[in-house]
Write a protein that holds these residues in place. Sequence first.
Motif, PDB file in Angstrom:
ATOM      1  N   MET A  35       0.840  -1.205   0.000  1.00 27.36           N
ATOM      2  CA  MET A  35       0.000   0.000   0.000  1.00 27.36           C
ATOM      3  C   MET A  35       0.874   1.252   0.000  1.00 27.36           C
ATOM      4  O   MET A  35       0.561   2.251  -0.641  1.00 27.36           O
ATOM      5  N   ARG A  36       1.971   1.175   0.694  1.00 29.25           N
ATOM      6  CA  ARG A  36       2.893   2.328   0.762  1.00 29.25           C
ATOM      7  C   ARG A  36       3.538   2.580  -0.603  1.00 29.25           C
ATOM      8  O   ARG A  36       3.718   3.729  -1.007  1.00 29.25           O
ATOM      9  N   HIS A  37       3.885   1.524  -1.295  1.00 33.74           N
ATOM     10  CA  HIS A  37       4.575   1.674  -2.577  1.00 33.74           C
ATOM     11  C   HIS A  37       3.639   1.846  -3.779  1.00 33.74           C
ATOM     12  O   HIS A  37       3.981   2.549  -4.724  1.00 33.74           O
ATOM     13  N   PHE A  38       2.476   1.186  -3.731  1.00 27.22           N
ATOM     14  CA  PHE A  38       1.605   1.194  -4.910  1.00 27.22           C
ATOM     15  C   PHE A  38       0.238   1.819  -4.664  1.00 27.22           C
ATOM     16  O   PHE A  38      -0.495   2.067  -5.607  1.00 27.22           O
ATOM     17  N   GLY A  39      -0.122   2.038  -3.418  1.00 24.71           N
ATOM     18  CA  GLY A  39      -1.449   2.557  -3.098  1.00 24.71           C
ATOM     19  C   GLY A  39      -1.396   3.977  -2.580  1.00 24.71           C
ATOM     20  O   GLY A  39      -0.359   4.641  -2.608  1.00 24.71           O
ATOM     21  N   SER A  40      -2.524   4.413  -2.076  1.00 18.61           N
ATOM     22  CA  SER A  40      -2.602   5.790  -1.575  1.00 18.61           C
ATOM     23  C   SER A  40      -3.193   5.876  -0.171  1.00 18.61           C
ATOM     24  O   SER A  40      -3.341   6.968   0.364  1.00 18.61           O
ATOM     25  N   ALA A  41      -3.524   4.747   0.436  1.00 18.03           N
ATOM     26  CA  ALA A  41      -4.172   4.765   1.750  1.00 18.03           C
ATOM     27  C   ALA A  41      -3.229   5.198   2.868  1.00 18.03           C
ATOM     28  O   ALA A  41      -3.665   5.714   3.885  1.00 18.03           O
ATOM     29  N   ILE A  42      -1.931   4.977   2.682  1.00 21.94           N
ATOM     30  CA  ILE A  42      -0.945   5.359   3.700  1.00 21.94           C
ATOM     31  C   ILE A  42      -0.132   6.522   3.146  1.00 21.94           C
ATOM     32  O   ILE A  42       0.695   6.352   2.241  1.00 21.94           O
ATOM     33  N   SER A  43      -0.376   7.689   3.697  1.00 19.73           N
ATOM     34  CA  SER A  43       0.244   8.909   3.190  1.00 19.73           C
ATOM     35  C   SER A  43       1.627   9.137   3.807  1.00 19.73           C
ATOM     36  O   SER A  43       1.993   8.518   4.805  1.00 19.73           O
ATOM     37  N   ASP A  44       2.360  10.073   3.216  1.00 14.39           N
ATOM     38  CA  ASP A  44       3.660  10.471   3.769  1.00 14.39           C
ATOM     39  C   ASP A  44       3.486  11.039   5.174  1.00 14.39           C
ATOM     40  O   ASP A  44       4.324  10.834   6.051  1.00 14.39           O
ATOM     41  N   GLU A  45       2.405  11.760   5.374  1.00 11.65           N
ATOM     42  CA  GLU A  45       2.119  12.345   6.691  1.00 11.65           C
ATOM     43  C   GLU A  45       2.004  11.254   7.762  1.00 11.65           C
ATOM     44  O   GLU A  45       2.523  11.397   8.863  1.00 11.65           O
ATOM     45  N   GLN A  46       1.340  10.155   7.418  1.00  8.30           N
ATOM     46  CA  GLN A  46       1.192   9.052   8.373  1.00  8.30           C
ATOM     47  C   GLN A  46       2.546   8.426   8.701  1.00  8.30           C
ATOM     48  O   GLN A  46       2.796   8.072   9.844  1.00  8.30           O
ATOM     49  N   THR A  47       3.398   8.297   7.710  1.00  8.45           N
ATOM     50  CA  THR A  47       4.697   7.660   7.947  1.00  8.45           C
ATOM     51  C   THR A  47       5.625   8.553   8.766  1.00  8.45           C
ATOM     52  O   THR A  47       6.609   8.067   9.321  1.00  8.45           O
ATOM     53  N   ALA A 107      -5.428  13.105  13.787  1.00  8.60           N
ATOM     54  CA  ALA A 107      -4.724  12.574  12.616  1.00  8.60           C
ATOM     55  C   ALA A 107      -5.538  11.460  11.963  1.00  8.60           C
ATOM     56  O   ALA A 107      -6.059  10.579  12.646  1.00  8.60           O
ATOM     57  N   ASP A 108      -5.634  11.535  10.656  1.00  3.35           N
ATOM     58  CA  ASP A 108      -6.305  10.494   9.895  1.00  3.35           C
ATOM     59  C   ASP A 108      -5.251   9.433   9.587  1.00  3.35           C
ATOM     60  O   ASP A 108      -4.337   9.681   8.815  1.00  3.35           O
ATOM     61  N   ILE A 109      -5.379   8.266  10.219  1.00  2.85           N
ATOM     62  CA  ILE A 109      -4.354   7.238  10.075  1.00  2.85           C
ATOM     63  C   ILE A 109      -4.991   5.916   9.662  1.00  2.85           C
ATOM     64  O   ILE A 109      -6.049   5.538  10.191  1.00  2.85           O
ATOM     65  N   ASP A 110      -4.374   5.263   8.738  1.00  3.66           N
ATOM     66  CA  ASP A 110      -4.827   3.946   8.298  1.00  3.66           C
ATOM     67  C   ASP A 110      -4.752   2.991   9.488  1.00  3.66           C
ATOM     68  O   ASP A 110      -3.702   2.862  10.129  1.00  3.66           O
ATOM     69  N   VAL A 111      -5.845   2.332   9.800  1.00  2.00           N
ATOM     70  CA  VAL A 111      -5.917   1.480  10.984  1.00  2.00           C
ATOM     71  C   VAL A 111      -4.945   0.305  10.904  1.00  2.00           C
ATOM     72  O   VAL A 111      -4.376  -0.107  11.917  1.00  2.00           O
ATOM     73  N   VAL A 112      -4.708  -0.227   9.729  1.00  2.00           N
ATOM     74  CA  VAL A 112      -3.775  -1.345   9.591  1.00  2.00           C
ATOM     75  C   VAL A 112      -2.343  -0.860   9.808  1.00  2.00           C
ATOM     76  O   VAL A 112      -1.530  -1.548  10.429  1.00  2.00           O
ATOM     77  N   TYR A 113      -2.046   0.338   9.337  1.00  2.00           N
ATOM     78  CA  TYR A 113      -0.727   0.932   9.556  1.00  2.00           C
ATOM     79  C   TYR A 113      -0.496   1.121  11.065  1.00  2.00           C
ATOM     80  O   TYR A 113       0.553   0.750  11.595  1.00  2.00           O
ATOM     81  N   LEU A 114      -1.479   1.676  11.738  1.00  2.00           N
ATOM     82  CA  LEU A 114      -1.406   1.858  13.196  1.00  2.00           C
ATOM     83  C   LEU A 114      -1.209   0.523  13.898  1.00  2.00           C
ATOM     84  O   LEU A 114      -0.289   0.350  14.701  1.00  2.00           O
ATOM     85  N   ASN A 115      -2.059  -0.450  13.593  1.00  2.00           N
ATOM     86  CA  ASN A 115      -1.977  -1.760  14.251  1.00  2.00           C
ATOM     87  C   ASN A 115      -0.665  -2.470  13.949  1.00  2.00           C
ATOM     88  O   ASN A 115      -0.119  -3.164  14.799  1.00  2.00           O
ATOM     89  N   GLY A 116      -0.166  -2.315  12.739  1.00  2.00           N
ATOM     90  CA  GLY A 116       1.091  -2.962  12.371  1.00  2.00           C
ATOM     91  C   GLY A 116       2.245  -2.476  13.227  1.00  2.00           C
ATOM     92  O   GLY A 116       3.014  -3.280  13.772  1.00  2.00           O
ATOM     93  N   TRP A 117       2.378  -1.158  13.355  1.00  2.00           N
ATOM     94  CA  TRP A 117       3.489  -0.619  14.150  1.00  2.00           C
ATOM     95  C   TRP A 117       3.309  -0.891  15.640  1.00  2.00           C
ATOM     96  O   TRP A 117       4.274  -1.214  16.339  1.00  2.00           O
ATOM     97  N   VAL A 118       2.081  -0.794  16.135  1.00  2.00           N
ATOM     98  CA  VAL A 118       1.841  -1.107  17.547  1.00  2.00           C
ATOM     99  C   VAL A 118       2.171  -2.575  17.807  1.00  2.00           C
ATOM    100  O   VAL A 118       2.808  -2.920  18.814  1.00  2.00           O
ATOM    101  N   ALA A 119       1.795  -3.463  16.895  1.00  2.00           N
ATOM    102  CA  ALA A 119       2.053  -4.896  17.058  1.00  2.00           C
ATOM    103  C   ALA A 119       3.547  -5.210  17.082  1.00  2.00           C
ATOM    104  O   ALA A 119       3.981  -6.096  17.830  1.00  2.00           O
TER     105      ALA A 119
END
Length: 177
Positions: free
Chosen positions: A8-20, A143-155
């Motif tokens: 998603m980070r490389h080919f999609g748009s759901a995870i923005s630079d702001e989120q990273t 902050a508008d954050i992709d829930v999977v991105y959040l869960n991934g880093w927390v995990a």
Amino acid sequence: CFLYIVPMRHFGSAISDEQTRIPKHKFAVMGLMDATAGLMQVFAVNYIKNASMLVLLQQAAIPISMAISKIFLNAKYTKSQYAGSVIVVCGIISVMLPNMLGKSQVDPAVEEQSQTFWSICMVLSCIPMCLSSVYKEKALGEADIDVVYLNGWVAIFQLIGTILSAVPSAYAMHLAL
């Protein structure tokens, strides 16, 4: 999670630079609190023999999260929400009281003191769990954050915290690794 995050980070748009750009230490705090809660619950489950008791004790998260949200987020609750919270607390006390008074019907091989200690541990595990939720809300704000991105880093940080604490904890409690 990262099977979704990386593409998603490389080919999609759901995870923005702001989120990273969200500092990873925020995810670390959440993950370590979740690891603490999970570890307390995993050990308590080994000693609480009544499954119904486990389900009831986990409901302590309701009044605990209300109290923590009120303190840190100035949350407001209705009278019926407070009443529901009091009912949960009364239910937990009424179930735990026989153990604390030594009049429980648990398996004689299991000591009442052990049941009481691990029941309290299970209830206390709700504190870091609820603190983690409140911290998520406070640290991430609007902050508008992709829930999977959040869960991934927390995990990731939860896994690190659990591994670092599980082995010495199991050893101290004489549990087989």
